[in-house]
Scaffold this motif. Structure first.
Motif, short mmCIF file in Angstrom:
data_model
loop_
_atom_site.label_atom_id
_atom_site.label_comp_id
_atom_site.label_asym_id
_atom_site.label_seq_id
_atom_site.Cartn_x
_atom_site.Cartn_y
_atom_site.Cartn_z
N GLN A 1 0.81 -1.22 0.00
CA GLN A 1 0.00 0.00 0.00
C GLN A 1 0.84 1.26 0.00
OE1 GLN A 1 -0.18 -2.24 2.57
NE2 GLN A 1 0.16 -1.19 4.49
N HIS A 2 2.11 1.20 0.34
CA HIS A 2 3.00 2.37 0.35
C HIS A 2 3.80 2.48 -0.94
CE1 HIS A 2 1.96 2.92 4.52
NE2 HIS A 2 2.35 1.68 4.80
N GLY A 3 3.61 1.57 -1.88
CA GLY A 3 4.31 1.64 -3.16
C GLY A 3 5.65 0.93 -3.14
#
Length: 118
Positions: free
Chosen positions: A15-17
């Protein structure tokens, strides 16, 4: 990379890349290797056919450009001429045979006609 090739690590992101590394099973890699080997063989055969066809086309173009061989239409006309000449010779032979038959018939009729006229 192409969809047909499995990569040892799949590019997944959290979700943070950040990238997550997921390993692929050795069985799927072996299946990919077998599929790619078969595909390589198919492509090699296709390339060989294309190279052979290209060689034929380029050879014909070079032969036509060199003027060493007669173009196809001249070859066809030569064949037709030869056939026509042979037909003419055959017809002349038939005509000569008929002329001989006619001369023989006239000679055979000449004597009886001479007797009738006397």
């Amino acid at each position: 990379m192409a969809a047909c090739c499995s990569q040892p690590f799949v590019d997944d992101r959290d979700q943070h890349g950040r990238l997550l590394a997921t390993q692929v099973s050795s069985k799927s890699l072996l299946a990919d290797v077998a599929n790619l080997t078969a595909r390589k063989g198919t492509l090699a055969a296709h390339i060989a056919r294309l190279e052979r066809r290209l060689s034929e086309v380029l050879g014909q173009a070079a032969q036509d450009a060199s003027g060493l061989c007669a173009p196809a239409d001249i070859k066809m006309l030569t064949c037709r001429t030869t056939g026509s000449e042979q037909q003419i010779l055959d017809l002349r032979g038939e005509l000569a045979a008929r002329d001989e038959d006619l001369a023989a018939s006239r000679a055979a009729n000449r004597e009886p006609m001479a007797q009738v006229n006397r």
